[in-house]
Design a protein around this motif. Structure first.
Motif, PDB file in Angstrom:
ATOM      1  N   GLU A  30       0.804  -1.227   0.000  1.00 40.67           N
ATOM      2  CA  GLU A  30       0.000   0.000   0.000  1.00 40.67           C
ATOM      3  C   GLU A  30       0.831   1.268   0.000  1.00 40.67           C
ATOM      4  O   GLU A  30       0.286   2.369   0.086  1.00 40.67           O
ATOM      5  N   TYR A  31       2.146   1.153  -0.118  1.00 36.60           N
ATOM      6  CA  TYR A  31       2.996   2.337   0.022  1.00 36.60           C
ATOM      7  C   TYR A  31       3.278   3.002  -1.331  1.00 36.60           C
ATOM      8  O   TYR A  31       3.378   2.339  -2.361  1.00 36.60           O
ATOM      9  N   PHE A  32       3.419   4.328  -1.247  1.00 38.83           N
ATOM     10  CA  PHE A  32       3.723   5.162  -2.419  1.00 38.83           C
ATOM     11  C   PHE A  32       4.962   6.006  -2.089  1.00 38.83           C
ATOM     12  O   PHE A  32       5.064   6.523  -0.970  1.00 38.83           O
ATOM     13  N   PRO A  33       5.885   6.174  -3.031  1.00 45.39           N
ATOM     14  CA  PRO A  33       5.941   5.582  -4.362  1.00 45.39           C
ATOM     15  C   PRO A  33       6.150   4.079  -4.300  1.00 45.39           C
ATOM     16  O   PRO A  33       6.594   3.544  -3.284  1.00 45.39           O
ATOM     17  N   GLY A  34       5.817   3.403  -5.403  1.00 44.90           N
ATOM     18  CA  GLY A  34       5.794   1.955  -5.412  1.00 44.90           C
ATOM     19  C   GLY A  34       6.969   1.332  -6.131  1.00 44.90           C
ATOM     20  O   GLY A  34       7.562   1.908  -7.044  1.00 44.90           O
ATOM     21  N   ILE A  35       7.291   0.113  -5.729  1.00 45.69           N
ATOM     22  CA  ILE A  35       8.325  -0.749  -6.312  1.00 45.69           C
ATOM     23  C   ILE A  35       9.712  -0.105  -6.229  1.00 45.69           C
ATOM     24  O   ILE A  35      10.185   0.539  -7.176  1.00 45.69           O
ATOM     25  N   PRO A  36      10.406  -0.273  -5.110  1.00 46.75           N
ATOM     26  CA  PRO A  36      11.775   0.236  -5.006  1.00 46.75           C
ATOM     27  C   PRO A  36      12.692  -0.468  -5.997  1.00 46.75           C
ATOM     28  O   PRO A  36      12.553  -1.663  -6.250  1.00 46.75           O
ATOM     29  N   VAL A  37      13.612   0.298  -6.569  1.00 51.88           N
ATOM     30  CA  VAL A  37      14.573  -0.220  -7.559  1.00 51.88           C
ATOM     31  C   VAL A  37      15.982  -0.059  -6.992  1.00 51.88           C
ATOM     32  O   VAL A  37      16.367   1.038  -6.564  1.00 51.88           O
ATOM     33  N   PHE A  38      16.744  -1.156  -7.005  1.00 54.01           N
ATOM     34  CA  PHE A  38      18.094  -1.175  -6.433  1.00 54.01           C
ATOM     35  C   PHE A  38      19.122  -1.524  -7.501  1.00 54.01           C
ATOM     36  O   PHE A  38      18.823  -2.213  -8.481  1.00 54.01           O
ATOM     37  N   HIS A  39      20.370  -1.067  -7.252  1.00 56.76           N
ATOM     38  CA  HIS A  39      21.494  -1.363  -8.134  1.00 56.76           C
ATOM     39  C   HIS A  39      22.651  -1.924  -7.326  1.00 56.76           C
ATOM     40  O   HIS A  39      22.874  -1.534  -6.177  1.00 56.76           O
ATOM     41  N   SER A  40      23.375  -2.869  -7.931  1.00 56.54           N
ATOM     42  CA  SER A  40      24.560  -3.440  -7.282  1.00 56.54           C
ATOM     43  C   SER A  40      25.554  -3.888  -8.337  1.00 56.54           C
ATOM     44  O   SER A  40      25.186  -4.165  -9.483  1.00 56.54           O
ATOM     45  N   ARG A  41      26.807  -3.970  -7.940  1.00 57.63           N
ATOM     46  CA  ARG A  41      27.839  -4.549  -8.790  1.00 57.63           C
ATOM     47  C   ARG A  41      28.294  -5.925  -8.280  1.00 57.63           C
ATOM     48  O   ARG A  41      29.014  -6.623  -8.978  1.00 57.63           O
ATOM     49  N   ASP A  42      27.874  -6.287  -7.043  1.00 53.26           N
ATOM     50  CA  ASP A  42      28.368  -7.532  -6.465  1.00 53.26           C
ATOM     51  C   ASP A  42      27.280  -8.396  -5.835  1.00 53.26           C
ATOM     52  O   ASP A  42      27.597  -9.433  -5.230  1.00 53.26           O
ATOM     53  N   LEU A  43      26.015  -8.003  -5.925  1.00 57.26           N
ATOM     54  CA  LEU A  43      24.866  -8.706  -5.364  1.00 57.26           C
ATOM     55  C   LEU A  43      24.786  -8.631  -3.844  1.00 57.26           C
ATOM     56  O   LEU A  43      23.801  -9.071  -3.256  1.00 57.26           O
ATOM     57  N   VAL A  44      25.807  -8.073  -3.200  1.00 57.83           N
ATOM     58  CA  VAL A  44      25.827  -7.966  -1.737  1.00 57.83           C
ATOM     59  C   VAL A  44      25.515  -6.545  -1.292  1.00 57.83           C
ATOM     60  O   VAL A  44      24.729  -6.328  -0.364  1.00 57.83           O
ATOM     61  N   ASN A  45      26.116  -5.570  -1.931  1.00 61.38           N
ATOM     62  CA  ASN A  45      25.938  -4.160  -1.575  1.00 61.38           C
ATOM     63  C   ASN A  45      24.983  -3.506  -2.567  1.00 61.38           C
ATOM     64  O   ASN A  45      25.292  -3.401  -3.757  1.00 61.38           O
ATOM     65  N   THR A 102      14.099   2.656 -20.256  1.00 60.80           N
ATOM     66  CA  THR A 102      15.453   2.462 -20.786  1.00 60.80           C
ATOM     67  C   THR A 102      16.490   2.626 -19.685  1.00 60.80           C
ATOM     68  O   THR A 102      17.601   2.111 -19.802  1.00 60.80           O
ATOM     69  N   ASP A 103      16.133   3.327 -18.632  1.00 60.25           N
ATOM     70  CA  ASP A 103      16.986   3.509 -17.464  1.00 60.25           C
ATOM     71  C   ASP A 103      16.218   3.003 -16.249  1.00 60.25           C
ATOM     72  O   ASP A 103      15.136   3.519 -15.941  1.00 60.25           O
ATOM     73  N   PRO A 104      16.735   2.004 -15.520  1.00 59.36           N
ATOM     74  CA  PRO A 104      15.967   1.462 -14.390  1.00 59.36           C
ATOM     75  C   PRO A 104      15.738   2.476 -13.273  1.00 59.36           C
ATOM     76  O   PRO A 104      14.831   2.301 -12.458  1.00 59.36           O
ATOM     77  N   ALA A 105      16.542   3.538 -13.225  1.00 60.42           N
ATOM     78  CA  ALA A 105      16.310   4.595 -12.236  1.00 60.42           C
ATOM     79  C   ALA A 105      15.088   5.436 -12.590  1.00 60.42           C
ATOM     80  O   ALA A 105      14.628   6.239 -11.765  1.00 60.42           O
ATOM     81  N   GLY A 106      14.558   5.252 -13.798  1.00 55.18           N
ATOM     82  CA  GLY A 106      13.375   5.972 -14.232  1.00 55.18           C
ATOM     83  C   GLY A 106      13.716   7.094 -15.191  1.00 55.18           C
ATOM     84  O   GLY A 106      14.887   7.395 -15.435  1.00 55.18           O
ATOM     85  N   PRO A 107      12.675   7.689 -15.782  1.00 60.06           N
ATOM     86  CA  PRO A 107      11.264   7.405 -15.512  1.00 60.06           C
ATOM     87  C   PRO A 107      10.782   6.122 -16.186  1.00 60.06           C
ATOM     88  O   PRO A 107      11.321   5.702 -17.214  1.00 60.06           O
ATOM     89  N   TRP A 108       9.757   5.513 -15.558  1.00 61.40           N
ATOM     90  CA  TRP A 108       9.100   4.343 -16.110  1.00 61.40           C
ATOM     91  C   TRP A 108       7.801   4.768 -16.799  1.00 61.40           C
ATOM     92  O   TRP A 108       7.200   5.784 -16.462  1.00 61.40           O
ATOM     93  N   SER A 109       7.391   3.974 -17.770  1.00 63.62           N
ATOM     94  CA  SER A 109       6.206   4.296 -18.567  1.00 63.62           C
ATOM     95  C   SER A 109       4.937   4.204 -17.724  1.00 63.62           C
ATOM     96  O   SER A 109       4.935   3.671 -16.603  1.00 63.62           O
ATOM     97  N   ASP A 110       3.847   4.713 -18.285  1.00 61.82           N
ATOM     98  CA  ASP A 110       2.536   4.402 -17.738  1.00 61.82           C
ATOM     99  C   ASP A 110       2.238   2.923 -17.995  1.00 61.82           C
ATOM    100  O   ASP A 110       2.869   2.292 -18.857  1.00 61.82           O
ATOM    101  N   PRO A 111       1.281   2.350 -17.280  1.00 62.36           N
ATOM    102  CA  PRO A 111       1.066   0.902 -17.377  1.00 62.36           C
ATOM    103  C   PRO A 111       0.477   0.463 -18.704  1.00 62.36           C
ATOM    104  O   PRO A 111      -0.333   1.167 -19.315  1.00 62.36           O
ATOM    105  N   ILE A 112       0.895  -0.717 -19.128  1.00 60.85           N
ATOM    106  CA  ILE A 112       0.270  -1.436 -20.236  1.00 60.85           C
ATOM    107  C   ILE A 112      -0.575  -2.538 -19.603  1.00 60.85           C
ATOM    108  O   ILE A 112      -0.037  -3.515 -19.075  1.00 60.85           O
ATOM    109  N   PRO A 113      -1.892  -2.403 -19.567  1.00 54.51           N
ATOM    110  CA  PRO A 113      -2.733  -3.403 -18.894  1.00 54.51           C
ATOM    111  C   PRO A 113      -2.717  -4.739 -19.627  1.00 54.51           C
ATOM    112  O   PRO A 113      -2.565  -4.808 -20.855  1.00 54.51           O
ATOM    113  N   LEU A 114      -2.893  -5.802 -18.855  1.00 54.15           N
ATOM    114  CA  LEU A 114      -3.044  -7.160 -19.384  1.00 54.15           C
ATOM    115  C   LEU A 114      -4.402  -7.690 -18.926  1.00 54.15           C
ATOM    116  O   LEU A 114      -4.479  -8.547 -18.033  1.00 54.15           O
ATOM    117  N   PRO A 115      -5.493  -7.197 -19.497  1.00 52.33           N
ATOM    118  CA  PRO A 115      -6.827  -7.496 -18.967  1.00 52.33           C
ATOM    119  C   PRO A 115      -7.199  -8.969 -19.015  1.00 52.33           C
ATOM    120  O   PRO A 115      -8.020  -9.428 -18.203  1.00 52.33           O
TER     121      PRO A 115
END
Length: 483
Positions: A30-45, A102-115
């Motif tokens: 239920e939180y906004f903004p939604g879907i946190p996006v993370f970056h790593s070079r080693d999978l640990v940090n 094209t950049d995971p940091a954003g911006p992201w598109s508006d949704p494409i629904p899959l009804p």
């Protein structure tokens, strides 16, 4: 040890690699903004680089959206030079939808629904002919056009895990070597959670199960990390394989209470006879974490989240330079419309402090699980008070006179020793620091009542600031690991 690799309420991890860079997303509910996006070079940090859903046109949650509803189980993939994010919104008829960037940091598109795509926990995979396959919990599969949301033909039932195991979900489909692998979670997201896998000659199967299933589960063990499941696989640039998955760290006596929600963990994967074998959780020297925000920037950093929405009308750093200003909308932390800005509690022991000016209203510092489970220290009208809400019960635990700008603090201290089998996981203490330096502890509360085992649902604690009436200003917010 450095595991979880992303602590706090970061469940349902999905990961992809582009070159030497890894990107990971999690559920946000239920939180906004939604879907946190993370970056790593080693999978640990990992570093949070943004949130995918930052606009009402992408994510519309209202006061009628229950806690633990909203956004479920995203899958992140990179294909044909673009990032693809597929997710389920379980509120307001949202259903399954795709976002691209094209950049995971954003911006992201508006949704494409899959009804036409039902179910939750959607996955995307492309075959060599360019067909895109969407697989959902259950487990069933659709061929889709990810650019339009169109589906082709009827859904096809696939392998649904161990016979008799409940809740086959979180499917991920991979082409690895000569086989297609279908990995799922099963057993429910509680103590029986686990990960199983099958393989077949095509995306549609038929699939044969791994003889060693489940390939990951901590059920019926004394491992400190429990509820392990909902996993995703990724291959490193050096050819190594890894698994990210969710788990919890229960504390206290019986039945054990987990308070931070489901967190993201990491383990190595080896291959034996064409099947993945999951190794021990990755460990590394741990470092103390601290974070301080002076609210000097015009926009809030991506770690800050709010229930359901956050508008500049009610939350801004522009009204008073160097301060976060909150204009009240809901009356208390019980109200789904409360103006609250928080960050996930990420450590079993921690301290959070803030300088509040409540001259034109009332508000304070809260530890939130949902509307029916929260503790807070509130200042206003010449008084500071500690309030506890547990289920149907709401009470003022302590109060004392206090005026002017003052520092409010909450200290969470993990229980190191059990008094008896009923001992809670931690203690949450609330203090006020007045201008003359006087520090007064007003209350110390049992933390078990802000846990999943008591409150239910899928989330974890969030610590932050709120406005109950009028206008409240916050000069800074400080979060420190340890107590």
């Amino acid at each position: 040890m450095t595991n979880p690799v992303i602590p706090g309420m970061h469940p349902d991890p999905s990961v992809c690699r582009v070159g030497e860079d890894y990107y990971l997303v999690c559920s946000s509910f239920e939180y906004f903004p939604g879907i946190p996006v993370f970056h790593s070079r080693d999978l640990v940090n990992w570093t949070q680089i943004g949130n995918a859903l930052t606009r009402p046109s992408q994510l519309l949650l209202t006061a009628e959206t229950p806690s633990s509803a909203g956004i479920y189980a995203p899958t992140l993939r990179h294909h044909d030079g673009r990032f693809w994010l597929i997710v389920t919104s379980v509120s307001h008829g949202g259903g399954n939808m795709i976002f691209t960037a094209t950049d995971p940091a954003g911006p992201w598109s508006d949704p494409i629904p899959l009804p036409a795509v039902g179910g939750i926990d959607p996955d995307l995979a492309w075959d060599d002919e360019g067909n895109c396959w969407c697989t959902v919990a259950g487990v069933s599969q659709y061929r889709v056009d990810p650019t339009s949301g169109e589906t082709f033909g009827e859904p096809r039932r696939l392998w649904s895990g161990t016979p008799g195991a409940k809740a086959p979900e979180a499917p991920h489909l991979y082409r690895i070597g000569d086989h297609w692998y279908l990995m799922i979670a099963e057993g429910g997201t509680e103590r029986g959670h686990g990960v199983s896998i099958a393989r077949g000659p095509s995306p549609q199967g038929p699939f044969e199960p791994c003889p060693a299933n489940p390939i990951l589960s901590h059920r019926s063990t004394d491992e400190p990390v429990q509820n392990t499941g909902h996993a995703d696989l990724v291959q490193g640039p050096d050819g190594s394989w890894w698994m990210v998955f969710l788990g919890v760290r229960p504390g206290g006596g019986t039945p054990g209470w987990h308070v931070l929600g489901r967190e993201t963990f990491l383990a190595p994967v080896s291959w034996v006879d064409g099947w993945p074998v999951v190794g021990d959780l990755v460990s590394a020297p741990a470092s103390e974490f601290s974070d301080h925000d002076d609210f000097e920037d015009s926009d809030l950093r991506p770690c800050w989240i709010s229930p359901r929405d956050r508008s500049e009308q009610h939350c801004t750093t522009k009204d008073r330079a160097g301060w976060l200003t909150l204009h009240a909308r809901g009356s208390t932390m019980d109200d789904p419309a409360v103006v609250f800005v928080g960050r996930r509690q990420q450590h079993l022991s921690c301290t959070a402090r803030t300088l509040i000016d409540p001259a034109a209203g009332s508000g304070g510092l809260a530890v939130r699980f949902d509307e029916e489970h929260h503790y807070e220290i509130e200042a206003g009208s010449g008084e500071v008070r500690v309030i506890a809400r547990v289920g149907p019960l709401r009470t003022i635990v302590a109060a004392r006179p206090a005026a002017g700008p003052l520092v409010l603090s909450v200290r969470v201290e993990e229980a190191r020793e059990l008094r008896d089998a009923r001992s809670g996981p931690d203690t949450i203490s609330f203090s006020v620091e007045e201008p003359d330096g006087t520090v007064t502890v007003l209350a110390a509360l049992d933390g078990r009542y802000l846990s999943t085992e008591v409150a239910g649902g899928f989330t974890g604690r969030v610590i932050g600031v709120y406005a109950a009436t009028g206008t409240v200003h916050f000069d800074w917010f400080d979060y420190q690991q340890g107590s």
